[in-house]
Every structure is written in C-alpha cells, then in structure tokens.
Design a protein around this motif. Structure first.
Motif, mmCIF file in Angstrom:
data_model
loop_
_atom_site.group_PDB
_atom_site.id
_atom_site.type_symbol
_atom_site.label_atom_id
_atom_site.label_comp_id
_atom_site.label_asym_id
_atom_site.label_seq_id
_atom_site.Cartn_x
_atom_site.Cartn_y
_atom_site.Cartn_z
ATOM 1 N N SER A 459 38.223 61.661 52.378
ATOM 2 C CA SER A 459 36.887 62.153 52.402
ATOM 3 C C SER A 459 35.973 62.120 51.255
ATOM 4 O O SER A 459 34.851 61.517 51.524
ATOM 5 N N GLU A 460 36.609 61.885 50.138
ATOM 6 C CA GLU A 460 35.968 61.698 48.906
ATOM 7 C C GLU A 460 35.179 60.375 48.999
ATOM 8 O O GLU A 460 34.572 59.824 48.068
ATOM 9 N N ILE A 461 36.240 59.296 49.338
ATOM 10 C CA ILE A 461 35.905 57.932 49.621
ATOM 11 C C ILE A 461 34.531 57.662 50.546
ATOM 12 O O ILE A 461 33.634 57.093 50.039
ATOM 13 N N LYS A 468 29.672 49.777 45.955
ATOM 14 C CA LYS A 468 30.310 49.945 44.547
ATOM 15 C C LYS A 468 30.781 51.378 44.193
ATOM 16 O O LYS A 468 31.585 51.600 43.453
ATOM 17 N N GLN A 469 30.116 52.538 44.624
ATOM 18 C CA GLN A 469 30.801 53.908 44.417
ATOM 19 C C GLN A 469 31.985 53.995 45.143
ATOM 20 O O GLN A 469 32.907 54.638 44.447
ATOM 21 N N ARG A 470 32.235 53.487 46.283
ATOM 22 C CA ARG A 470 33.609 53.714 47.221
ATOM 23 C C ARG A 470 34.703 52.797 46.199
ATOM 24 O O ARG A 470 35.754 53.274 46.133
ATOM 25 N N TYR A 476 39.672 55.058 41.095
ATOM 26 C CA TYR A 476 39.887 56.406 40.473
ATOM 27 C C TYR A 476 41.224 57.386 41.118
ATOM 28 O O TYR A 476 41.970 57.911 40.289
ATOM 29 N N TRP A 477 41.397 57.215 42.604
ATOM 30 C CA TRP A 477 42.340 58.080 43.124
ATOM 31 C C TRP A 477 43.631 57.038 42.682
ATOM 32 O O TRP A 477 44.851 57.579 42.528
ATOM 33 N N VAL A 515 38.243 46.050 45.027
ATOM 34 C CA VAL A 515 39.227 46.879 44.241
ATOM 35 C C VAL A 515 40.454 45.884 43.458
ATOM 36 O O VAL A 515 40.651 45.180 44.120
ATOM 37 N N GLN A 516 40.406 46.387 42.180
ATOM 38 C CA GLN A 516 41.623 45.938 41.290
ATOM 39 C C GLN A 516 42.821 46.784 41.869
ATOM 40 O O GLN A 516 43.147 47.592 41.422
#
Length: 674
Positions: A459-461, A468-470, A476-477, A515-516
């Motif tokens: 949900s946070e994603i 860029k935010q996603r 972060y997760w 994503v890395q």
C-alpha cells in the motif's frame, strides 16, 4: 513459483513475472496438500550471501518420533529405503525411575532412558508428586502441553488431586481432606498439622491416653508432599496461565490448594502469591485482547470511512474534498475510480492526494523538524531511518509473540478434530472435547499481523503517483528488510518480501527497472523455499548459536518465520499417531512437540532492547491498508495495463470493486437508518 505449507496457505508470487498472487497466510489446518513449503515464492538467484553464516550448517526438520519415518524434501515426500534397527525398551511403574526389562501392565515404556509411551492413567499418576518424588521438568511441560489432546485440563487436575489424596491416605495413617475441606481422622498415629488443628480435643486426648508420640518424620513427609503439590500447581500456572480462564479448572485449583494449606499452613502465603501472579497474567491478556479488538473495530470503521470518502468524491470536485489524513484521501479516490469515474478522474484524485501529502510534508519541514500525524503522507516521512523502522517492527513482533501461549499450537491443530473416545477411563463420560478449550486467538492474530505488514508494504508503494517516489519507497522497504535480517527478525523480513512480491507491485516493470535490486535478490535467496527452506534454516541455526552466546539483549533476538514454524509443528503432529497400536500414548511424539515449543518459549521471552517510537508503531498497526482489489486498481493507475491479460484483469477488478462499493454503501445506509 509458489508453494503451500500443508494447510497454512501462503501464496504470494513473484509479481514481476506478471502473475497474480496473495500474501495471505491462514491457519485453516487441513490434510497435507501436495506442497510442503510455507512461504511466498521468491526468485532463485546465485548472488553470494553477505551475512556471515557457517557454511556447514544444515538443519532438517525432525521426524524421528515416528516408527515409520518420512523425510520431506521440498514438495516431495521420500520414504527411507532402510528401516532403522529397533531400540531396546525398558519398563518402570509410574513415579519411579528404576527400570526393568520385564513389561508389566500399566508400566511406562522407556527407550534409551527416555520415556517412550504409556497408558494415559499411568502418565497422569507419573505427574503426581510425593514427599520423595517430583516429576522431571521436561516431563511436566511435555505432558501438560499434549495431555489436552486426551483429557481436559480441569479433568486432568481433578485426577491428579484425587490420586495425590489417595496416596496420602495409603501412606500409613495420613489425613484425608474431602472437597468440602472436612478432615477424616483415620489414625491416632497421625501427627499432621491438619489433624492437630481439626481433630479437636478428642484426638489430643486419645493420643495422650495411649501415650503415643507424634512422628516428626511422618509430619515432614506429609508437608513435603503438599509443598510439591503447590510447586506443580505453580509451574502449571507459570507455563500455561491461559488454561486457568476456565472456571472449572479454577475450582479444582481451589480444592487442591485448600487441601495443601490444611496440611501445611505456611503454604497459604505461597498460594496467595501464585494466584496474584495468575491474576496479573490474565489481566495482561485481557488488555491485549481489548487492543486486538480495537484494531479490528478500527479496520471496519476505516473501510466504512473509505466508502464514504469514495462516495463524496463521486459527487464533489477533488480540489474541494478534504480528509484529515492524506492517505485516507487516496483510499477514497481508489474507491471512486472503481465506482465508474473515468481513468483521468481517478488519476487526478490520486495526484491531488499525493500533492496534499507533499504540501503537508513541506509545511511541516518549514515549521517543525517533527511532522505531525495529519501532515505525514507515508512511512518514509514519519520514519526516515530504515534501521529505526526495523527496530519498531521488531518491537511489535516481540510484543505479539509474548502473548502466544504454548498450548495454542496444539489447540490450533486439534480444533478440527472430532471428539475422541478415551479408552483409559480418563475424562468425564469417556470423551474429551477439544473445542471447548479454545480461549485465546493470539496465534491467529499474529498471523493476521504478518498479512497486514505485507499489504502495508504494498500500500505504501502504490500511494506514490510518480515513478521516482515509488523507486525510493521500494528501496526503503528492501533496506528495512535487510535490517530485520541482521537483527534476527525473520518474520517481518518475510512479510516485506511477500509484499514486494505481490502481483500489483511486481507488475510495475518501469518502476522496478530503476530499482537497485541486488540487495533484494540476496534477501530472496535467504528465504528461498527450495529444499524446504534450507538457506533460511541454516541462517536460523546460526542465529540460535549467536543467541546462546549473547552478551547483549539485541543478540538474543530470534523471531522465526512464523508460518514455517507452525508448518513444522503441523507435520510433526500429523506425521505421527497420538496413540500406538496398544493404545499407549505416544509420549515420544509429545516430547518432540515440547522440544520445538520450548525453543519458541525462549524466543518470546526476549525483551525489546530498542527505543520505541509510539507514533511509528501506531502507524504500522493502525494506518489504512488497501485490500487486493484496491491495490490492483492503484497499481493500474501507477502504470496502465500493457497486455490483454492485464486489461482483462483491470476490467474484472473494476467491476468487483464497484459491486463491493455499492454493497457497502447499502449496509452503511441501513446502519444509519437504524
């Protein structure tokens, strides 16, 4: 690749392949399915492991309690080719440690010095302490854990009390106390405190006339026996306090305690302390259950609030619609686009939600270094540090673990069993109903927390409209999951991996391309279900070694991947019969169950060493979480469907969400009219 865990369903898939999946885990224990691994599926990788693990560590789930052994490897069940040689057996009566080679009726059976099996009545007698005998600690725990499969706890204590009283009466002129607390004077030679208090002048006169001196040794033996009884009661209350929510069991406690206090008045204070401890434990449980009820109620209210928000957005301009929490605004927009609003409208609603969140965040940063709850848009704004978030997740995990009673595992497996006929004469009416013993739902609530964390991760994603935010929240997760791994919090680790592997997140190919994900591949490899989670089991073994030699509290933390732990217990329970062909209780199985549950008891005793951040913990446990359909719709808003399969999925989810919305609105209107 997905796999089932023999009744504990966990079917999250690697969504980046485009397949659908769910992170839900349930405890509907049924017959073992073809799959044997309990986990979300993960992508296989050969990336090297950076976490230090002894290379030769290999652990396998113990199945040695069965005479016919089976080895589970991955999703296959392989029967051994050679039958192990039979081990020599020895026999001994209950309450005795002196074994012999000749079997006798009612004797307990030992194998290599360990209790192997025995009749239920003899095992109950083996639990009864005397002045010179007290059952082994391991036996007490194992029998109290598994005896509920054969006899209700209150019936077990009643039989222990009766047997103990009979043995006192047969011990050469001891006093017997009936259930009403009356004394039956059996012998003039008895010199127990109970007889001296209750026997009255007649007893004292008789003793004087016959010039018989009291027997100090006999008095001491009787008192010691009573002390052992109270000790047994204390251990039962300490290990299985939730059993005593049953008033029938409490009645038996009062009866036995009264008998012991009559024999030794000094035990009164000890009994009082034990009961105070019990009240404290049960009060803490009630408070925790009220907290869980609050979470459930809030979830229902949020769902109704989301419906109201969606309806409001359907009739008003998005720029004039306000909610206290930005993520609630987004939740409303998700429902509104499912209610037939055009794709552009729903995207607009999402953008406005994001804009509102970012504006709040900017305002917060300009005026205060600590964002207020109404100004926080996402978990990153509230807790920028991944390490701190891992600490808060660990605090939640340890708190919830601490409330799970060891008996809940056995009762979870037994809840679907029919009533069992007890042929040994134990239990009232010869039957033991397992369903009436279920008094707690802590185990189920812990599994629900796993599911919530998975969906919170997703949900946070999908809240963020910009790629860029996603990308930032996904990384972060991943970093938070890595911190959980280093701590030893494997349950939160797997929940986050499950959330990242949900289909609505995995299909975001444009986002994942930025994503890395090297660290994520390492974590997935650690939790790879291949070979029955061999990598994870090796890591868990290393964590146990670290815990045994720990000098700091944080090094003692072990939070297992819970569904796999329950699956292991389930297969151990299902793989072996509770009774042997001669109707003896299979106590070797009981001991194996107790061994694994004992490890769990040690893990849950760890005190959280990290500073707790109440606002972050509240957010993790109370914030709104999208359901599967809402996640899918939000995902399609982030990245539109690309192929026919996704377009069909979008239409299906949209129709289902619209139908659910209308149904919820009708229910809300009916509730308001009442």
């Amino acid at each position: 690749m997905s796999s089932s865990n023999g009744g504990i369903n966990s079917a999250a898939t690697n969504g980046r392949s485009g397949s659908t999946g769910s992170a839900n885990i349930s405890l509907n224990i049924k017959a073992p399915a073809a799959g044997g691994a309990a986990a979300v599926s993960t992508s296989t990788t050969t990336t090297s492991i950076t976490h230090k693990i002894l290379p030769d560590l290999k652990t396998q789930r113990s199945n040695s309690v069965c005479h016919s052994q089976e080895t589970y490897s991955g999703n296959r069940r392989v029967a051994p080719t050679e039958k192990p040689p039979e081990k020599p057996l020895s026999y001994a009566p209950a309450q005795s440690r002196a074994t012999g080679k000749e079997p006798k009726e009612g004797h307990l059976v030992y194998c290599e010095g360990k209790l192997h099996s025995g009749p239920l009545k003899s095992l109950i007698t083996h639990m009864v302490p005397t002045h010179e005998y007290y059952p082994d600690e391991s036996f007490v725990f194992a029998f109290l854990l598994s005896a509920r499969l054969f006899v209700r706890p209150h019936e077990l204590l009643a039989q222990i009390s009766t047997t103990w009283e009979q043995q006192q009466g047969a011990g050469g002129g001891c006093d017997v106390v009936d259930d009403a607390g009356q004394v039956l004077y059996l012998s003039i030679n008895s010199a127990s405190p109970l007889t001296q208090r209750k026997g009255g002048a007649a007893a004292a006169s008789a003793a004087t006339n016959t010039e018989l001196e009291p027997k100090p040794q006999q008095r001491t033996s009787t008192q010691r026996s009573a002390q052992h009884c109270i000790r047994l009661l204390s251990e039962w209350i300490e290990i299985f306090p939730y059993d005593f929510r049953d008033e029938r069991l409490m009645q038996q406690v009062r009866i036995l305690a009264r008998k012991c206090v009559y024999i030794d008045n000094s035990l009164g204070k000890q009994v009082s302390r034990i009961l105070q401890l019990l009240v404290s434990r049960l009060t803490a449980l009630e408070q925790y259950e009220e907290f869980l009820l609050t979470l459930t109620t809030e979830a229902s209210e949020r769902e109704v609030g989301a419906v109201a928000a969606g309806q409001s957005q359907h009739h008003h301009n998005h720029h004039h619609h306000h909610l206290h929490n930005p993520f609630q605004t987004f939740l409303g927009s998700s429902h509104s686009h499912a209610n037939g609003v055009g794709g552009g409208g729903s995207a607009s609603g999402t953008s406005n939600s994001s804009s509102s969140g970012n504006t709040s965040s900017s305002t917060s940063n300009s005026n205060s270094t600590t964002p207020q709850p109404d100004e926080v848009f996402g978990i990153m704004d509230m807790c920028p540090s991944c390490a701190h978030l891992a600490h808060q997740l660990t605090a939640i995990e340890l708190e919830r673990l601490s409330h799970i009673g060891p008996e809940e595992f056995v009762q979870a497996f037994a809840k679907d069993y029919p009533q069992q006929q007890v042929k040994d004469g134990a239990g009232s009416g010869g039957k033991s109903s397992l369903n009436d013993m279920k008094k707690t739902r802590n185990l189920e609530s812990y599994v629900q927390w796993f599911n919530r964390l998975s969906y919170l991760t997703a949900s946070e994603i999908v809240k963020y409209p910009k790629k860029k935010q996603r990308v930032r929240i996904i990384e972060y997760w991943i970093e938070t999951a890595r911190e959980c791994f280093n701590i030893g919090n494997f349950n939160s680790l797997m929940a986050i991996i499950a959330g990242l592997n949900l289909a609505p997140i995995g299909r975001l190919k444009k986002t994942w391309s930025k994503v890395q994900s090297a660290k994520f591949s390492v974590l997935e490899h650690q939790m790879d279900p291949t070979s029955n989670f061999n990598s994870y089991r090796s890591t868990l073994k290393a964590a146990m070694w670290r815990s045994e030699g720990a000098t700091e509290e944080r090094e003692r933390i072990i939070i297992p991947f819970f569904s796999l732990f329950v699956k292991d217990l389930y297969f151990l329970n299902e793989g072996c019969s509770n009774r042997l062909p001669n109707n003896h209780i299979n106590f070797e199985k009981c001991s194996q169950l107790a061994k694994q549950v004992t490890e769990f008891n040690e893990w849950k005793k760890v005190t959280c060493p990290f500073e707790k951040l109440p606002n972050v913990i509240a957010y993790l446990q109370h914030s709104a979480v999208f359901n599967e359909n809402t996640l899918s719709m939000a995902s399609f808003e982030c990245e539109p469907p690309e192929n026919t399969e996704e377009k069909d999925r979008y239409k299906t989810v949209k129709a289902e969400t619209k139908q659910q919305l209308l149904q919820q609105l009708q229910e809300q209107q009916q509730h308001q009219s009442q």
